[in-house]
Structures are given as structure tokens and as C-alpha cells.
Write a protein that holds these residues in place. Structure first.
Motif, PDB file in Angstrom:
ATOM      1  N   ALA A 155     -41.168  19.461  -5.877  1.00 59.81           N
ATOM      2  CA  ALA A 155     -40.664  18.184  -4.493  1.00 59.81           C
ATOM      3  C   ALA A 155     -42.097  17.804  -4.103  1.00 59.81           C
ATOM      4  O   ALA A 155     -42.544  17.573  -3.147  1.00 59.81           O
ATOM      5  CB  ALA A 155     -39.395  18.373  -4.095  1.00 59.81           C
ATOM      6  N   ALA A 156     -42.550  19.268  -3.316  1.00 61.50           N
ATOM      7  CA  ALA A 156     -43.978  19.511  -3.021  1.00 61.50           C
ATOM      8  C   ALA A 156     -45.445  18.532  -3.235  1.00 61.50           C
ATOM      9  O   ALA A 156     -45.988  17.944  -3.069  1.00 61.50           O
ATOM     10  CB  ALA A 156     -44.216  20.755  -2.633  1.00 61.50           C
ATOM     11  N   ASP A 157     -45.544  18.799  -4.457  1.00 60.43           N
ATOM     12  CA  ASP A 157     -46.766  18.125  -5.418  1.00 60.43           C
ATOM     13  C   ASP A 157     -46.226  16.642  -5.283  1.00 60.43           C
ATOM     14  O   ASP A 157     -47.532  16.782  -5.408  1.00 60.43           O
ATOM     15  CB  ASP A 157     -46.195  18.763  -6.737  1.00 60.43           C
ATOM     16  N   ILE A 158     -44.863  15.994  -5.263  1.00 61.06           N
ATOM     17  CA  ILE A 158     -44.929  14.297  -5.257  1.00 61.06           C
ATOM     18  C   ILE A 158     -44.469  13.854  -3.765  1.00 61.06           C
ATOM     19  O   ILE A 158     -45.992  13.496  -3.872  1.00 61.06           O
ATOM     20  CB  ILE A 158     -43.486  14.252  -6.058  1.00 61.06           C
ATOM     21  N   GLU A 159     -44.633  14.711  -2.930  1.00 53.75           N
ATOM     22  CA  GLU A 159     -44.809  14.834  -1.751  1.00 53.75           C
ATOM     23  C   GLU A 159     -46.246  14.627  -1.174  1.00 53.75           C
ATOM     24  O   GLU A 159     -46.758  13.998  -0.604  1.00 53.75           O
ATOM     25  CB  GLU A 159     -44.814  15.404  -1.020  1.00 53.75           C
TER      26      GLU A 159
END
Length: 391
Positions: A155-159
């Protein structure tokens, strides 16, 4: 002399040819090559599936199908998604039968993108997503996945890559080339980000049935709130060893499937009828075939992972697809040099990791869709090669 550049589509002209095919083409001109380069199952399409196709020919069932595919096939696809993944799709409106999974990806991107829209594409990943995005006048934004996370998307990669122009996320899992998978807990975390930023998903799940271990594949469409935000791509090539039949599946919201169907209607018309009859039989009676082939792939998978780690080429254990992605940086070669030297010295064809994105540099993709005997011989040659380059 005519200057053809003035006539060509510039987005297409700027697209680089596939790095996978380059090594395949070189290998085809060398004798005694063991190819672990192409994702082509070494199994023949199971006989009962072939027989259904043959039967359709013998009975003269050679006419066009409806644009979306035969109703009987769409009904079987609907039952298959319900049975396998617990997700319901209406056969009449939510399902499109395409000419391979690649056409379905192209249709989805062209149906959803306006010029300048950004598409988040995890890399390393299959070679088609970025070029097809660019030809559709979208902007491909590559999101690097890392070996320390088992090449899973977080999720952090996407954000970290979302901007006001972000519209789509491509979710290519089980992954080609890494073999990474996304479990339910990972998809639930990503779903929060997708809803928060009002994104849409194209989930390429072509290798869904080639998921190893006790946990089966989970589609993002089964996560609450995601079915209405996702086009799921699947097909028959990998699970049923039907690569040459060229048959894919797209399921999703009827509003998007309708637009995809228009493009399919004008560009293709309909998928081959013979392949569709075979696919009906595959979905009805092919579970045991999948199980057998998956078990055979699993034996090869474990052999490759264990051997590469023993040889000093660190290799995480993939949980899906039929590829391993060992780290070759300890040899001192870049990915392309390693693959070229191995091919010419030992006649073993594999694919450089940078063919799947710049972050794949330092890795190579090895397909285990070849026979166990050929894999064992290839590993013997690779061991000899590593010994010789150290001397």
C-alpha cells in the motif's frame, strides 16, 4: 525515397520490441538449446479439451460467435468465478471472451484511459503493460517492487506514486517474471488506498491457478468494494496449456465491459469458435488437469530454487506462476551479458531481468515450463558455466 516516419503512429513507433522475444529468436538459431525463456507450457492441451474442439469442427460448428463469446461459455465462466473465487458475474453483461489475455488488457486500457491519465504499473512485470498504456495515450508510472518484500506490491508503494492524474492500477499477480503472489491481507491493505484515491484496477490474474502451497489464489474482486472497481483478466493459456488457442477472459462492471466489447467488435469481431467450444469443456471438466500440471510445476519450482541458492545465485521462493527470478549480481555480469554468455557458451536460454523493467537489472527470469529432464540438464550446464567464469 518515402519518409515513412511522417505516416507512422509516433506512440507505437517509440515502443521498444519485447526483450523476451530477442533472446528467444537468438536461441532458435542455435542447435541444442534448452530454452527456459518463454512461458510456454510443455504439456499438450489435455485430450478431452482438444476433443471438444475437434468435435466442433466435425459437426461444422464453424460460424461466428456473438461478440462477447458464446452464451454457454460465458455461463461456464460465471460458474467458474463463483466456484473458484466466490465472485458472481452476470453472463449477459459482465463477461467478455477475448483473443488471449493480452487483447483483454489492451481493451481495458483503451476503454478506460484518456490522454494524460496515469497508470501505476508494478515492476518487474510482464512486458505489455507500459507499451499498451503509452499507445492508449496514457502515462505509465512504474512502481518498483523489491526482493526484500518478496516482490509484493505494498500500500505504501502505491501511495508514494499517486498524483492528481492517477486513474488506474495494474495488478499483475501471480507475477511474471518474479512468481510473487498477493495474499488476502495484502489485497485488503491495497483496497483501502484504491478507495481512498478513487482508483480503478486492471487485475491480470492469468496465472491464478498456478498458485502453490495451502492458500489458493485470491482475486482482488473478492475484497469488499473492489468488484465494482476492477476488471479482472484471466484465460486458458497457462492453467489449461492452451496457449495456441488464443482465448482470454475479462470480467467486470457492465459499463466498462460494454466499452471493451465495442473495441473488440470493431477490431476483432469475436474469438475463434473452435477455441470457445474447447474452453467450455476445460471449465467443466479440467480441474484435475490443472491439479496435475500444477503438481509437476511445483516439483520443478523447488528444484530450481534449491539449486540456484546452492550455486550462490540468491533466489527467493516464488509462490505462483512458473518462473524463478534469481539474483546474478554476484557473478559480476549485468543481466544481458550473463544471459548472452550463458546462451552462447552452454546453449541455455533465459531472459534478462531488465526486460521486465529497469529494476529487474541484476536478475534473470528462468521459466520452469519445460520438462524436468531438460531443467536438470540446464542446471548442469549453468553450474558448469558458473565454475568456468570464476576461473
Amino acid at each position: 525515397m518515402i519518409n515513412y516516419d511522417q505516416f507512422l503512429n509516433q506512440e507505437l513507433a517509440n515502443v521498444k520490441p519485447s526483450g523476451i522475444r530477442r533472446f528467444f529468436d537468438i536461441a532458435s538459431e542455435i542447435d541444442d538449446v534448452i530454452s527456459l525463456s518463454i512461458g510456454e507450457p510443455d504439456f499438450s492441451t489435455p485430450w478431452h479439451i482438444r476433443e471438444a474442439g475437434i468435435d466442433s469442427l466435425e459437426k461444422g460448428k464453424t460460424w461466428y460467435s456473438p461478440n462477447r463469446g458464446f452464451a454457454d461459455l460465458r455461463e461456464e465462466i460465471s460458474r467458474w468465478f463463483e466456484r473458484k473465487y466466490g465472485v458472481s458475474y452476470a453472463p449477459a453483461t459482465d463477461i467478455l471472451v477475448s483473443v488471449g489475455g493480452s487483447e483483454a488488457i489492451d481493451l481495458a486500457l483503451r476503454s478506460l484511459l484518456n490522454p494524460g491519465d496515469e497508470v501505476l504499473i508494478p515492476v518487474p512485470s510482464f512486458v505489455c503493460y507500459t507499451p499498451l498504456t503509452e499507445v492508449a495515450k496514457g502515462v505509465a508510472v512504474q512502481v518498483e517492487t523489491k526482493a526484500e518484500n518478496n516482490f509484493r506490491l505494498t500500500a505504501a508503494d502505491i501511495e508514494a506514486h499517486i498524483t492528481p492524474r492517477t486513474k488506474l492500477l495494474v495488478l499483475p499477480f501471480p507475477n511474471n517474471p518474479t512468481g510473487a503472489v498477493m495474499r488476502r491481507e495484502h489485497l485488503e491493505e491495497i483496497a483501502h488506498v484504491i478507495e481512498k484515491h478513487n482508483l480503478f484496477v486492471i487485475s491480470d490474474e492469468l496465472y491464478s491457478e498456478l498458485t502453490y502451497g495451502s492458500q489458493p489464489h485470491v482475486t482482488i474482486a473478492s475484497i469488499p468494494g473492489m468488484k465494482e472497481r476492477s476488471i479482472v483478466i484471466n484465460g486458458f493459456s497457462k492453467a489449461f496449456a492452451m496457449t495456441g488457442w488464443r482465448l482470454g477472459i475479462a470480467v467486470g462492471p457492465k459499463e466498462v465491459i460494454a466499452q471493451m466489447t465495442k473495441l473488440h467488435q470493431y477490431g476483432i469481431m469475436s474469438a475463434p469458435s473452435i477455441a470457445q467450444y474447447a474452453a467450455i469443456e476445460a471449465l467443466k471438466n479440467g480441474d484435475k488437469d490443472i491439479e496435475y500440471m500444477r503438481d509437476q510445476y511445483d516439483i520443478r519450482r523447488r528444484l530450481l530454487v534449491n539449486t540456484f541458492n546452492e550455486l550462490g545465485l540468491t533466489c527467493f521462493e516464488p509462490e505462483g506462476a512458473f518462473y524463478v527470478f534469481p539474483d546474478i549480481r554476484s557473478t559480476g555480469f549485468d543481466s544481458e551479458t550473463f544471459c548472452e554468455k550463458l546462451l552462447f557458451a552452454k546453449h541455455v536460454a533465459i531472459v534478462p531481468g531488465n526486460a521486465f523493467g529497469d529494476c529487474g537489472e541484476g536478475f534473470v527470469r528462468v521459466a520452469y515450463a519445460n520438462s524436468l529432464a531438460n531443467i536438470k540438464e540446464a542446471l548442469k550446464r549453468i553450474k558448469e558455466f558458473l565454475t568456468e567464469i570464476k576461473q
